[in-house]
Scaffold this active site. Sequence first.
Site, mmCIF file in Angstrom:
data_model
loop_
_atom_site.group_PDB
_atom_site.id
_atom_site.type_symbol
_atom_site.label_atom_id
_atom_site.label_comp_id
_atom_site.label_asym_id
_atom_site.label_seq_id
_atom_site.Cartn_x
_atom_site.Cartn_y
_atom_site.Cartn_z
ATOM 1 N N HIS A 52 -6.351 -2.551 1.943
ATOM 2 C CA HIS A 52 -5.896 -1.574 1.229
ATOM 3 C C HIS A 52 -4.583 -1.437 0.001
ATOM 4 O O HIS A 52 -4.367 -1.031 -0.686
ATOM 5 C CB HIS A 52 -6.067 0.439 1.641
ATOM 6 C CG HIS A 52 -5.539 1.370 1.390
ATOM 7 N ND1 HIS A 52 -4.446 1.952 0.505
ATOM 8 C CD2 HIS A 52 -6.833 1.846 -0.357
ATOM 9 C CE1 HIS A 52 -4.942 3.277 -0.144
ATOM 10 N NE2 HIS A 52 -5.422 2.995 -0.588
ATOM 11 N N GLU A 76 -0.951 9.498 -0.365
ATOM 12 C CA GLU A 76 -2.673 8.998 -0.313
ATOM 13 C C GLU A 76 -1.992 9.740 0.939
ATOM 14 O O GLU A 76 -3.680 10.283 1.855
ATOM 15 C CB GLU A 76 -2.668 8.077 -0.374
ATOM 16 C CG GLU A 76 -4.177 8.153 -0.770
ATOM 17 C CD GLU A 76 -4.828 6.763 -1.283
ATOM 18 O OE1 GLU A 76 -6.198 6.277 -1.597
ATOM 19 O OE2 GLU A 76 -4.297 5.238 -1.547
ATOM 20 N N GLU A 121 -4.966 -4.307 -1.935
ATOM 21 C CA GLU A 121 -5.154 -4.208 -3.312
ATOM 22 C C GLU A 121 -4.900 -2.902 -3.851
ATOM 23 O O GLU A 121 -4.875 -3.185 -5.299
ATOM 24 C CB GLU A 121 -6.182 -2.688 -2.917
ATOM 25 C CG GLU A 121 -7.575 -1.890 -3.911
ATOM 26 C CD GLU A 121 -7.351 -0.518 -3.277
ATOM 27 O OE1 GLU A 121 -7.151 -0.115 -4.577
ATOM 28 O OE2 GLU A 121 -8.307 -0.107 -2.457
ATOM 29 N N HIS A 122 -3.260 -1.961 -3.104
ATOM 30 C CA HIS A 122 -2.476 -1.421 -4.822
ATOM 31 C C HIS A 122 -1.577 -2.122 -5.143
ATOM 32 O O HIS A 122 -1.619 -2.355 -6.580
ATOM 33 C CB HIS A 122 -2.240 -0.415 -4.523
ATOM 34 C CG HIS A 122 -2.896 1.511 -3.918
ATOM 35 N ND1 HIS A 122 -2.480 1.813 -4.315
ATOM 36 C CD2 HIS A 122 -3.511 1.303 -2.918
ATOM 37 C CE1 HIS A 122 -2.611 3.109 -4.049
ATOM 38 N NE2 HIS A 122 -3.894 3.015 -3.321
ATOM 39 N N GLU A 167 5.199 0.961 -4.530
ATOM 40 C CA GLU A 167 3.780 1.711 -3.734
ATOM 41 C C GLU A 167 3.546 1.805 -2.401
ATOM 42 O O GLU A 167 2.260 2.987 -2.558
ATOM 43 C CB GLU A 167 2.884 -0.274 -4.460
ATOM 44 C CG GLU A 167 1.346 0.327 -4.863
ATOM 45 C CD GLU A 167 1.347 1.245 -5.791
ATOM 46 O OE1 GLU A 167 0.104 2.204 -5.770
ATOM 47 O OE2 GLU A 167 2.064 1.465 -6.505
#
Length: 426
Positions: A48, A128, A51-52, A121
Amino acid sequence: MSSVSLTTLPNGLRVVTDTVATVETVSAGVWVGAGTRHEPARINGVAHLLEHMAFKGTERRSAADIAREIEDVGGQINAYTSREHTAYYAKVLKGDARLAFDILADILQNSVFDPQELARERSVVLQEIGQANDTPDDIVFDYFQSAAFPDQPLGRPVLGPPEIVEAMTRDEIMEHMQRTYGADAMVLAVAGNIEHEAVVALAQDMFGGIRPASRRVTAPGNYRGGEYRHERDLEQLHLVLGFPAAGYHDDDFYAATVLTSLFGGGMSSRLFQEIRENRGLAYSIYAYNAFYADCGVLAVYAGTGPEMTGELIPAIAEEISRLPGTLEESELVRARNQLKASTLMALESTSTRCEQMAQQLLIFDRIVPIAEQVAKIDAVDAAAVRRVAETVFRGRPTIAAVGPLEGLDDYDRISASFAMPAMLDA
């Protein structure tokens, strides 16, 4: 005549297109057969975070450039990570298809993983995670997954634990990408107003340099069942109750989807009608399937007030026990029609066409024709649904609950409530 064409490049990348001449757009994406279940435990969440980071700058583009270039032409670009796949996809007007391919190729091959961007990030992903933890009807599904598949990759959260994400290094992210993003694990899927030959030429030019061999490892899924309870001061109890079920390759895959649809797939389903409409025990209740390559679950989500908790699970158990002996042809027809309609309606979206083609190649190693899907749905009869129900609901249940727990019975008593005579062998 099918509009779907497939070509495999020399490096193993599969290029699949669905030409739709009646639209003005092109949807394109790269689906990678690598997700959370392909991560080592020590870097859970890396798929994940990777991906960011793919959008945070390449050798030719800054993060702002990536966003501006696609939005300058009115396009859209996004990505997601699941337990088995990671996807990067864009949608543009047909004249801007080359730009979309170029950006996708750039972020997948030339990302620089700038340390300052990584720090920023990482903070975004931690927020998140915090947001998910603050959303009980979201985090309860992670708790369910960890209880159903404990101590194994399928049970780990897609976002990863905060402490692991906080400590993850640039080298670990890059090594994971090098290990799992081989061309043989990728599908470039394109749907819209573009010809297959043009896509193949662009793919060879832009993606042909990706190394051919992935070194990802897929640990087998081992459903065990159990429970996870999290007492929280909330207005509602958020509950997921599930059982082991078919995977994508199971002969009963289509029967499982029909069962889930008629049991809890819509407002006409048994669960909605009985639990919400007739008894008023929950505001939200539905059943769903989670399919994986080698296993799956059939589960029920419900949100209910603490004063209703003691009645809710027995009511669900009663509906389960009634199902095999009271199945009616009319609800079978309704469930099959709902599934066929959703399958056919999805063809109206080029983005969905892309996703379906890519996932079918990654899961089944072929494109499953629409006519075949419809025929297999139509072939599901009452005997198949009864067989699947009696198999699934005999399994050891998994329970995940977040909220006020005082009305929730202990696991053994809940588990015993599903051992109904109708569910037992003679």
